[in-house]
Design a protein around this motif. Structure first.
Motif, PDB file in Angstrom:
ATOM      1  N   ASP A  43       9.521  -5.425  18.442  1.00  0.00           N
ATOM      2  CA  ASP A  43       8.946  -4.575  17.410  1.00  0.00           C
ATOM      3  C   ASP A  43       9.661  -3.226  17.369  1.00  0.00           C
ATOM      4  O   ASP A  43       9.623  -2.479  18.352  1.00  0.00           O
ATOM      5  CB  ASP A  43       7.459  -4.377  17.734  1.00  0.00           C
ATOM      6  CG  ASP A  43       6.677  -3.879  16.548  1.00  0.00           C
ATOM      7  OD1 ASP A  43       7.250  -3.112  15.759  1.00  0.00           O
ATOM      8  OD2 ASP A  43       5.509  -4.241  16.419  1.00  0.00           O
ATOM      9  N   ASP A  44      10.343  -2.955  16.279  1.00  0.00           N
ATOM     10  CA  ASP A  44      11.010  -1.649  16.092  1.00  0.00           C
ATOM     11  C   ASP A  44      12.259  -1.476  16.961  1.00  0.00           C
ATOM     12  O   ASP A  44      12.565  -0.370  17.402  1.00  0.00           O
ATOM     13  CB  ASP A  44      10.054  -0.474  16.388  1.00  0.00           C
ATOM     14  CG  ASP A  44       8.885  -0.395  15.420  1.00  0.00           C
ATOM     15  OD1 ASP A  44       8.836  -1.188  14.460  1.00  0.00           O
ATOM     16  OD2 ASP A  44       8.021   0.493  15.615  1.00  0.00           O
ATOM     17  N   CYS A  83       6.015  -3.422  10.004  1.00  0.00           N
ATOM     18  CA  CYS A  83       5.651  -4.514  10.936  1.00  0.00           C
ATOM     19  C   CYS A  83       5.049  -5.759  10.294  1.00  0.00           C
ATOM     20  O   CYS A  83       5.670  -6.822  10.277  1.00  0.00           O
ATOM     21  CB  CYS A  83       4.685  -3.982  11.981  1.00  0.00           C
ATOM     22  SG  CYS A  83       5.308  -2.586  12.928  1.00  0.00           S
ATOM     23  N   HIS A 202       7.583  -0.668  20.408  1.00  0.00           N
ATOM     24  CA  HIS A 202       6.822   0.071  19.381  1.00  0.00           C
ATOM     25  C   HIS A 202       6.281   1.393  19.936  1.00  0.00           C
ATOM     26  O   HIS A 202       6.040   1.509  21.137  1.00  0.00           O
ATOM     27  CB  HIS A 202       5.674  -0.830  18.892  1.00  0.00           C
ATOM     28  CG  HIS A 202       4.980  -0.323  17.669  1.00  0.00           C
ATOM     29  ND1 HIS A 202       4.003   0.655  17.707  1.00  0.00           N
ATOM     30  CD2 HIS A 202       5.136  -0.648  16.374  1.00  0.00           C
ATOM     31  CE1 HIS A 202       3.580   0.899  16.479  1.00  0.00           C
ATOM     32  NE2 HIS A 202       4.259   0.126  15.645  1.00  0.00           N
ATOM     33  N   ASP A 377      11.258  -6.943  14.083  1.00  0.00           N
ATOM     34  CA  ASP A 377      10.612  -7.017  12.765  1.00  0.00           C
ATOM     35  C   ASP A 377      11.290  -6.089  11.752  1.00  0.00           C
ATOM     36  O   ASP A 377      11.151  -6.281  10.559  1.00  0.00           O
ATOM     37  CB  ASP A 377       9.097  -6.770  12.850  1.00  0.00           C
ATOM     38  CG  ASP A 377       8.735  -5.447  13.485  1.00  0.00           C
ATOM     39  OD1 ASP A 377       9.630  -4.771  14.044  1.00  0.00           O
ATOM     40  OD2 ASP A 377       7.544  -5.077  13.422  1.00  0.00           O
ATOM     41  N   GLN A 378      12.026  -5.123  12.217  1.00  0.00           N
ATOM     42  CA  GLN A 378      12.907  -4.299  11.378  1.00  0.00           C
ATOM     43  C   GLN A 378      13.773  -3.431  12.271  1.00  0.00           C
ATOM     44  O   GLN A 378      13.626  -3.463  13.474  1.00  0.00           O
ATOM     45  CB  GLN A 378      12.201  -3.390  10.366  1.00  0.00           C
ATOM     46  CG  GLN A 378      10.739  -3.212  10.378  1.00  0.00           C
ATOM     47  CD  GLN A 378      10.101  -2.512  11.540  1.00  0.00           C
ATOM     48  OE1 GLN A 378       8.941  -2.772  11.772  1.00  0.00           O
ATOM     49  NE2 GLN A 378      10.793  -1.656  12.276  1.00  0.00           N
ATOM     50  N   LYS A 390      10.599   3.814  10.539  1.00  0.00           N
ATOM     51  CA  LYS A 390      11.391   2.882   9.692  1.00  0.00           C
ATOM     52  C   LYS A 390      11.038   3.109   8.226  1.00  0.00           C
ATOM     53  O   LYS A 390      11.141   4.172   7.737  1.00  0.00           O
ATOM     54  CB  LYS A 390      11.116   1.429  10.126  1.00  0.00           C
ATOM     55  CG  LYS A 390       9.647   1.007  10.139  1.00  0.00           C
ATOM     56  CD  LYS A 390       8.982   1.164  11.484  1.00  0.00           C
ATOM     57  CE  LYS A 390       7.543   0.703  11.449  1.00  0.00           C
ATOM     58  NZ  LYS A 390       6.845   0.802  12.707  1.00  0.00           N
TER      59      LYS A 390
END
Ligand code: CA
Length: 538
Positions: A43-44, A83, A202, A377-378, A390
């Motif tokens: 995540d992130d 997310c 995250h 997720d990005q 983000k």
């Protein structure tokens, strides 16, 4: 002649049928050769914090192992850089406006088609473990065990097939422990699909206590545009709430929670030293979210023993802050160093645990026949433009890491096609030999991996979470080609940006409306219009 024609036609028809039979996945179902799927999502995680992408900040040997025996995609864009929406796109192979999950306030309609459901139907043993964040129960999994919402770094609360419990330990380790246990006890006759989805790295980047001393005495490099003043950009770049300099002293910088208790003008730390109460002055939350309360809540999840280790590390940092005075610029740099070190420490845990997963699959002989995907997720801002988080269609948050180890192949390659997270679902189905539903909007990347470049001319993007929610990034959509990008911000403004990615890779100079680029601008407008029509987003 007529007979010969008929004969040739019959042969051609038969060949065509045979060809179809060999390549059409419609009649396929799992067998001994069906590859396992290990879908790792963090995540992130910015690709600038992965050594396979040339990071100057960190070594990630286990993530690199996937690249070493697989494909490194250098141009993988997400369709909506946040997310929940990104996860919904990965599951469905459809844009947010089609799958219905546009921002983090949405709830995923679990009744819709997803690739795990199709794998399960074809005979795969499907598992979803870790971060889910779609606000509805997972469907299509033989086993699921998920964090609630964002989840917690310490003593995570998880829901296992509907039953909630609080688990001791550090979340990245816990998610791996559960994953290894389930890999061992699953039905070994079936191929597996494991969605191994970590919460880290995250916000608020709480490292495992055993990694607190990493980078301790280092000064990490600051991006060249950290002090960006947002001139030559739209109002959207100026009016966001993403700045590292505005991070909360409590939740983000992790000064001891007691230093923020209301109704006191001072507090005494563990060494008996008295400090003046510091008022929380940061930003970067939502209207109803309390950073001090949330920080205290996170901190209190540590065990007494963990708190001891934690305080030993953070107390001197807090004290240094309380006894120093900083200019605005100095404070921004101080915050950046605190932020980036905690962020990287969280990734060290991610990498270590991926090492455990790889070692297990190698020990059982399953590694060879497993399709392994590593992605986030990005992307994420690591101080570029002075930001974290983000959402923007700028490169750092738009382009996500994407590494893929191909089953039974040891060759390593780099792929610069314009791929998207929209392509994950069809790609996985293709490798599993399962028919790709006609309504999935992405493309299988199998052919691209085998050397036939993807014909896609541009990557279409659409972000929605504004004005409510976090970080105040205005709604926007746009298109990215290999060399240019066009963005339209709307809702409370109506402004365009255009960037020359080759000559201005950090997107500091908006070219929209410049005469010298008029023709290029027109082309990008046409491409954007055609993609909006193609993806039915009008
Ligand atoms: Ca995320």
């Amino acid at each position: 002649m007529k007979n010969l024609f008929f004969f040739l036609f019959a042969v051609f028809f038969l060949l065509a049928c045979t060809e179809k039979k060999q390549t059409s996945p419609s009649e396929s179902h799992v067998n001994k050769k069906s590859p396992n799927i290990l879908f790792i999502m963090t995540d992130d995680h910015s690709r600038h914090a992965i050594s396979a992408y040339g990071s100057k900040l960190i070594k990630t040997p286990n993530i690199d192992e996937i690249a070493k025996f697989g494909v490194t995609f250098t141009n993988c864009a997400v369709t909506n850089s946040i997310c929940g929406p990104s996860r919904a796109v990965a599951l469905t192979g459809k844009y947010s406006h089609i799958n219905g999950f546009k921002d983090n306030r949405s709830s995923f309609d679990g009744n819709q088609q997803t690739f795990p459901k199709l794998l399960q139907k074809a005979g795969y043993h499907t598992m979803m473990i870790g971060k889910w964040h779609l606000h509805s129960p997972p469907q299509g999994f033989d086993y699921w065990n998920i964090l609630i919402g964002q989840g917690q770094y310490y003593k995570p609360i998880m829901i296992e097939n509907g039953d909630t419990s609080e688990l001791d330990g550090y979340v990245t380790d816990v998610v791996t422990d559960i994953s290894l246990k389930e890999l061992k006890k699953r039905d070994q006759k079936k191929p597996f699909c494991l969605m191994y989805h970590q919460k880290a790295p995250h916000r608020n980047w709480m490292p495992n206590v055993k990694h607190l001393n990493l980078y301790k005495d280092d000064t990490l490099p600051i991006p060249d545009n950290f002090f960006d003043d947002y001139t030559n950009r739209s109002k959207a770049a100026l009016e966001q709430d993403l700045k590292v300099k505005d991070m909360y002293m409590s939740f983000d910088m992790k000064l001891h929670p007691d230093s923020f208790l209301n109704g006191r003008d001072s507090f005494v730390d563990y060494s008996g030293t008295k400090h003046q109460y510091k008022k929380e002055t940061g930003t970067g939350g939502s209207e109803t979210w309390d950073p001090v309360f949330n920080w205290k809540h996170s901190y209190d999840r540590l065990s007494a023993e963990q708190k001891k280790e934690w305080d030993k590390h953070y107390q001197p940092i807090s004290e240094e802050f309380f006894t120093s005075s900083y200019s605005d610029k100095e404070l921004a740099v101080w915050k950046y160093q605190r932020y980036i070190k905690d962020y990287l420490r969280c990734i060290v845990s991610v990498d270590e645990n991926i090492g455990r997963m790889i070692a297990y699959l190698k020990s059982t002989g399953e590694w060879e026949n497993t399709l392994v995907i590593y992605t986030s997720d990005q992307g994420f801002f690591l101080g570029e433009h002075g930001w974290y988080d983000k959402r923007f269609m700028y490169e750092e948050s738009l382009i996500t890491p994407f590494l893929m180890k191909i089953p039974n192949s040891n060759s390593s390659s780099t792929n610069s096609d314009l791929v998207m997270n929209l392509d994950f679902a069809p790609t996985i189905l293709d490798y599993a030999g399962i028919e790709i539903p006609y309504d999935m909007q992405g493309a299988s990347l199998k052919s691209s991996v085998e050397g036939n470049p993807l014909s896609r001319q541009g990557q279409y993007y659409h972000y929605y979470e504004f004005p409510h929610g976090w970080h105040k990034v205005k709604k926007h959509y746009g298109v990215r080609t290999k060399n240019f990008k066009l963005i339209h911000y709307y809702s409370d403004i109506d402004e365009w940006e255009m960037f020359d990615l080759k000559n201005d890779p950090h997107e500091m100079n908006n070219l929209y409306g410049k005469l010298a680029y008029a023709e290029r601008q027109e082309e990008l407008h046409h491409l954007l219009d055609s993609l909006r029509a193609h993806y039915k987003d009008q």
